[in-house]
Design a protein around this motif. Sequence first.
Motif, PDB file in Angstrom:
ATOM      1  N   LEU A 107      42.840  45.203  25.683  1.00  0.00           N
ATOM      2  CA  LEU A 107      43.104  44.147  26.896  1.00  0.00           C
ATOM      3  C   LEU A 107      43.385  45.194  28.394  1.00  0.00           C
ATOM      4  N   ALA A 166      41.658  39.005  31.508  1.00  0.00           N
ATOM      5  CA  ALA A 166      42.984  39.298  30.946  1.00  0.00           C
ATOM      6  C   ALA A 166      43.846  39.485  32.421  1.00  0.00           C
ATOM      7  N   LEU A 186      45.025  34.708  30.669  1.00  0.00           N
ATOM      8  CA  LEU A 186      43.568  35.022  30.241  1.00  0.00           C
ATOM      9  C   LEU A 186      43.148  33.900  30.932  1.00  0.00           C
TER      10      LEU A 186
END
Length: 172
Positions: A104, A123, A161
């Motif tokens: 991420l 993210a 998220l």
Amino acid sequence: MDVLGGRRPASAIRRVVVRVATTTLFARVAGWALTDLDRAVFRLSGGRLVLSRLFFPVLVLTTTGWRSGLARRVPLLCLCSDDGFYVIGSNFGRARHPGWSTNLRHEPGATVTWRGRTFPVTAHPVDADGDFLELLRASGTAPVFGAYAARSGRAVRVFHLRPEPGTGDPAP
């Protein structure tokens, strides 16, 4: 704010699960066994079930491997907020950051499967601010993540998220 994603197991069961989850033995075993079991149940159910969801809200995060470029799928305990989900890179208290958190950091675009629906998310790294800490306390998982963070000896990565605009209402 629905911190537990609409599910709250009986408080006595939850206390036992939290107590067991903070032990070193659980962290060593669950890191592989529980994650693999959750992946298998998810795959066999066609993305509808995750075993750990009996005790805590769990989503399935699909990231792109930053080295391999391959899709990487992992079930994660999450904290639900009005505008998405929080995931914590505790890695069961291990010294290394979990692979999904590194993925991420390199590519914040991912997908989440939540209650049988799959949708794109972005993210955003999160500092341990007041809102996040309040969510953590309200969820009842603060002791678990506190034990993992202390055992790991590193700063634990946290991500918010957020569903991509136009994906409908994947509200937790």
